[in-house]
Design a protein around this motif. Structure first.
Motif, PDB file in Angstrom:
ATOM      1  N   GLY A  46       0.859  -1.105   0.138  1.00 22.92           N
ATOM      2  CA  GLY A  46       0.238   0.040  -0.022  1.00 22.92           C
ATOM      3  C   GLY A  46       0.801   1.271   0.075  1.00 22.92           C
ATOM      4  O   GLY A  46       2.116   1.248  -0.091  1.00 22.92           O
ATOM      5  N   SER A  47       0.101   2.333   0.063  1.00 23.74           N
ATOM      6  CA  SER A  47       1.003   3.608   0.298  1.00 23.74           C
ATOM      7  C   SER A  47       0.643   4.240   1.684  1.00 23.74           C
ATOM      8  O   SER A  47       0.095   3.545   2.440  1.00 23.74           O
ATOM      9  CB  SER A  47       0.699   4.695  -0.913  1.00 23.74           C
ATOM     10  N   ASP A  48       0.831   5.489   1.775  1.00 31.19           N
ATOM     11  CA  ASP A  48       0.521   6.241   2.667  1.00 31.19           C
ATOM     12  C   ASP A  48       0.832   5.693   4.007  1.00 31.19           C
ATOM     13  O   ASP A  48       2.007   5.161   4.355  1.00 31.19           O
ATOM     14  CB  ASP A  48      -1.211   6.517   2.874  1.00 31.19           C
ATOM     15  N   HIS A  49      -0.120   5.255   5.165  1.00 28.76           N
ATOM     16  CA  HIS A  49       0.541   4.896   6.376  1.00 28.76           C
ATOM     17  C   HIS A  49       1.056   3.313   6.399  1.00 28.76           C
ATOM     18  O   HIS A  49       1.840   2.877   7.163  1.00 28.76           O
ATOM     19  CB  HIS A  49      -0.590   4.674   7.485  1.00 28.76           C
ATOM     20  N   PHE A  50       0.980   2.771   5.043  1.00 28.31           N
ATOM     21  CA  PHE A  50       1.625   1.440   4.959  1.00 28.31           C
ATOM     22  C   PHE A  50       3.084   1.750   5.032  1.00 28.31           C
ATOM     23  O   PHE A  50       3.857   0.728   5.189  1.00 28.31           O
ATOM     24  CB  PHE A  50       1.348   0.726   3.635  1.00 28.31           C
ATOM     25  N   CYS A  51       3.664   2.923   4.679  1.00 26.55           N
ATOM     26  CA  CYS A  51       4.934   3.322   4.495  1.00 26.55           C
ATOM     27  C   CYS A  51       5.639   3.867   5.946  1.00 26.55           C
ATOM     28  O   CYS A  51       6.885   4.281   6.079  1.00 26.55           O
ATOM     29  CB  CYS A  51       5.258   4.596   3.443  1.00 26.55           C
ATOM     30  N   LEU A  52       4.745   3.863   6.882  1.00 23.25           N
ATOM     31  CA  LEU A  52       5.315   4.108   8.180  1.00 23.25           C
ATOM     32  C   LEU A  52       5.404   3.031   9.209  1.00 23.25           C
ATOM     33  O   LEU A  52       6.005   2.034   8.571  1.00 23.25           O
ATOM     34  CB  LEU A  52       4.055   5.355   8.753  1.00 23.25           C
ATOM     35  N   PRO A  68      11.631   7.157   6.417  1.00 25.72           N
ATOM     36  CA  PRO A  68      12.880   7.154   7.572  1.00 25.72           C
ATOM     37  C   PRO A  68      12.155   7.037   8.712  1.00 25.72           C
ATOM     38  O   PRO A  68      10.891   7.503   9.029  1.00 25.72           O
ATOM     39  CB  PRO A  68      13.344   8.320   7.378  1.00 25.72           C
ATOM     40  N   ALA A  69      12.488   6.188   9.708  1.00 27.29           N
ATOM     41  CA  ALA A  69      11.990   6.046  10.963  1.00 27.29           C
ATOM     42  C   ALA A  69      12.416   7.107  11.960  1.00 27.29           C
ATOM     43  O   ALA A  69      13.588   7.184  12.143  1.00 27.29           O
ATOM     44  CB  ALA A  69      12.645   4.502  11.383  1.00 27.29           C
ATOM     45  N   GLU A  93       0.202  10.415   9.989  1.00 29.52           N
ATOM     46  CA  GLU A  93       1.082  10.854   8.923  1.00 29.52           C
ATOM     47  C   GLU A  93       2.762  11.228   9.071  1.00 29.52           C
ATOM     48  O   GLU A  93       3.399  11.813   8.361  1.00 29.52           O
ATOM     49  CB  GLU A  93       0.524  12.394   8.614  1.00 29.52           C
ATOM     50  N   GLY A  94       3.131  10.277  10.261  1.00 27.63           N
ATOM     51  CA  GLY A  94       4.463  10.347  10.222  1.00 27.63           C
ATOM     52  C   GLY A  94       5.104  11.246  11.408  1.00 27.63           C
ATOM     53  O   GLY A  94       6.339  11.363  11.248  1.00 27.63           O
ATOM     54  N   ASN A  95       4.285  12.092  11.998  1.00 28.85           N
ATOM     55  CA  ASN A  95       4.788  13.229  12.761  1.00 28.85           C
ATOM     56  C   ASN A  95       4.809  12.869  14.395  1.00 28.85           C
ATOM     57  O   ASN A  95       3.787  12.488  15.104  1.00 28.85           O
ATOM     58  CB  ASN A  95       3.852  14.576  12.743  1.00 28.85           C
ATOM     59  N   ALA A  96       5.943  12.337  14.678  1.00 27.09           N
ATOM     60  CA  ALA A  96       6.276  11.666  16.073  1.00 27.09           C
ATOM     61  C   ALA A  96       6.424  12.430  17.011  1.00 27.09           C
ATOM     62  O   ALA A  96       6.345  12.501  17.994  1.00 27.09           O
ATOM     63  CB  ALA A  96       7.627  10.867  15.984  1.00 27.09           C
ATOM     64  N   LEU A 343       4.978  11.579   5.893  1.00 27.18           N
ATOM     65  CA  LEU A 343       4.551  11.162   4.649  1.00 27.18           C
ATOM     66  C   LEU A 343       4.523  12.022   3.585  1.00 27.18           C
ATOM     67  O   LEU A 343       5.169  11.802   2.426  1.00 27.18           O
ATOM     68  CB  LEU A 343       3.126  10.664   4.599  1.00 27.18           C
ATOM     69  N   ASN A 344       4.530  13.221   3.690  1.00 31.59           N
ATOM     70  CA  ASN A 344       4.648  14.481   2.800  1.00 31.59           C
ATOM     71  C   ASN A 344       5.893  15.144   2.789  1.00 31.59           C
ATOM     72  O   ASN A 344       6.349  16.087   2.307  1.00 31.59           O
ATOM     73  CB  ASN A 344       3.465  15.330   2.674  1.00 31.59           C
ATOM     74  N   GLY A 345       6.783  14.443   3.559  1.00 35.60           N
ATOM     75  CA  GLY A 345       8.322  14.947   3.466  1.00 35.60           C
ATOM     76  C   GLY A 345       8.975  14.831   2.273  1.00 35.60           C
ATOM     77  O   GLY A 345       8.600  14.384   1.444  1.00 35.60           O
TER      78      GLY A 345
END
Ligand SMILES: *[C@@H]1O[C@H](CO)[C@@H](O)[C@H](O)[C@H]1NC(C)=O
Ligand SMILES: *[C@@H]1O[C@H](CO)[C@@H](O)[C@H](O)[C@H]1NC(C)=O
Ligand SMILES: *[C@@H]1O[C@H](CO)[C@@H](O)[C@H](O)[C@H]1NC(C)=O
Ligand SMILES: *[C@@H]1O[C@H](CO)[C@@H](O)[C@H](O)[C@H]1NC(C)=O
Ligand SMILES: *[C@@H]1O[C@H](CO)[C@@H](O)[C@H](O)[C@H]1NC(C)=O
Ligand SMILES: *[C@@H]1O[C@H](CO)[C@@H](O)[C@H](O)[C@H]1NC(C)=O
Length: 380
Positions: A46-52, A68-69, A93-96, A343-345
């Motif tokens: 998938g895309s989006d949160h699948f990439c997190l 990136p983690a 969305e990947g903002n930790a 995700l949008n980085g």
């Protein structure tokens, strides 16, 4: 005896597969297509949160398909409210910096705001709960103050899980309430059949909080209970035939309660967990759910500066971990970067156009060996 496979959440796999826009399965032999480049923790493209969090770089379209983690950060978490928890990771969305935790299936609630207790629930309907940190740990000391379950077929777990399936476990299966079980995996495989440890003599783990620690350092892995060492594994002792069968890749800290005693589980899993779940259990009837209670989680990151490769950026500028290559001897090469985890980085890095394919050879070979039970390979 523990089951010979990585611990997961079987029901969640089914649920998350259905949720995916494209439920194409991915694995070592079938990486994801360009159109849905990221292989989720549960093995779907998938895309989006699948990439997190959990995105497997080696099963994804390219080594840099996963975001990136987010880098480790020292922290002490308690749960006086749930404002730092994203309860549906589909929206992550990947903002930790925005969230410390994401819920991957299931439900959590603040059980005691004054004490800061969080309940992770299991019902017949929700299929269990998993809570994961948004940040990763690349070596560090993690301590959880928690209460376990006490029910047939129900497993409580506190683990570190990397995107490459390096895993370190504390687990509490079924009705065993005076012990904890330790275990670890290298890229989803047991380094040896007698890999698990059982550590007893505890006061009732359902009624009493205990501090369980995973002290994961580059050269040693230590499990502690209430500050006392109960097991140590040396990295040097895990080397077999030139392969280092030791967890070395950045991992998220995860807590779960999951149903092992159900029809779809293997016999080994069911008996390990103490039998089939009784959905008429009085505790379940009274509370409306089975739950484990998490009071506090402390994360002390290993000294990042000492782990940074010579050519990398200054320690203070590090924001993320990235897989640079499969490395050698079973140890993927991890670099510390200032790249965004969002995700949008900033988009994929041109330096990292390495296709997953090359790495697959090693994994496929190992799967074959593991399936064949090659004692020679693991030197057993
Ligand atoms: C890998 O994925 C492919 C495609 O979905 C599937 O056909 C195959 O059975 C999978 N292999 C394993 C070992 O799971
Ligand atoms: C999370 O949100 C997605 C998208 O709205 C939805 O399909 C899914 O059911 C939600 N999951 C849970 C556990 O509520
Ligand atoms: C990430 O979250 C923090 C805290 O909510 C916020 O201040 C920051 O603007 C967010 N970053 C981005 C790029 O959205
Ligand atoms: C490190 O971060 C600081 C502050 O954001 C910035 O001024 C500096 O240029 C960065 N250094 C490198 C090498 O990226
Ligand atoms: C990947 O690792 C294997 C085993 O360590 C090695 O044989 C192979 O050359 C590596 N491939 C790359 C692209 O580094
Ligand atoms: C990241 O580091 C590189 C190399 O030091 C530098 O050129 C770049 O400006 C940095 N980017 C950010 C966002 O700090």
């Amino acid at each position: 005896m523990l089951p010979i496979f990585s611990v997961g959440l079987p029901l969640l796999v089914a649920i998350l597969a259905g949720e995916g826009v494209k439920a194409t399965a991915c694995n070592a032999t079938n990486p994801c297509p360009y159109s849905a480049p990221c292989c989720s923790e549960y093995g779907f493209c998938g895309s989006d949160h699948f990439c997190l969090g959990g995105c497997n770089p080696f099963y994804s379209h390219a080594l840099d398909s996963c975001r990136p983690a987010p880098v480790c950060k020292d922290a002490k978490y308690s749960f006086k409210d749930d404002s730092r928890i994203l309860t549906n990771n589909t929206f992550y969305e990947g903002n930790a910096t925005e969230y410390d935790w994401v819920v991957e299936g299931g439900n959590v609630f603040v059980a005691d705001a004054a004490a800061g207790d969080l309940a992770l629930t299991l019902t017949e309907k929700n299929g269990g709960t998993k809570l994961a940190t948004t940040r990763y740990v690349h070596y560090g000391t993690i301590t959880a103050r928690m209460k376990t379950g006490r029910w047939k077929g129900v497993v409580a777990a506190f683990i570190t899980m990397s995107d490459a399936k390096d895993e370190i476990d504390w687990e509490w299966p079924g009705t065993a309430t005076t012990e904890g079980q330790s275990n670890y995996f290298w890229q989803g495989f047991f380094p040896s059949p007698s890999n698990g440890g059982t550590h007893g003599g505890l006061s009732d783990t359902y009624s009493n909080f205990h501090d369980y620690t995973i002290d994961w350092q580059p050269d040693t892995l230590t499990w502690l209970i209430d500050g006392k060492v109960v097991r140590t594994v040396k990295k040097s002792d895990t080397v077999k035939n030139g392969m280092t069968l030791y967890p070395t890749t950045p991992a998220r800290v995860q807590f779960s309660i999951w149903p092992a005693g159900i029809e779809s589980s293997g016999e080994g899993t069911i008996s390990w967990a103490g039998g089939m779940i009784d959905w008429n259990d009085p505790d379940l009837k009274a509370a409306g759910q089975f739950a484990v209670i998490l009071r506090e989680v402390t994360i002390k990151c290993a000294d990042q500066a000492s782990l940074v490769k010579a050519a990398a950026i200054p320690a203070a500028n590090i924001t993320s971990y990235v897989y640079a290559s499969n490395g050698t001897g079973g140890v993927p090469d991890i670099i510390y970067t200032n790249r965004s985890s969002l995700l949008n980085g900033a988009s994929r890095n041109a330096l990292l156009g390495i296709e997953a394919g090359r790495w697959q050879l090693a994994v496929v070979g190992l799967t074959a060996l593991a399936v064949a039970g090659s004692q020679a390979f693991f030197g057993l």
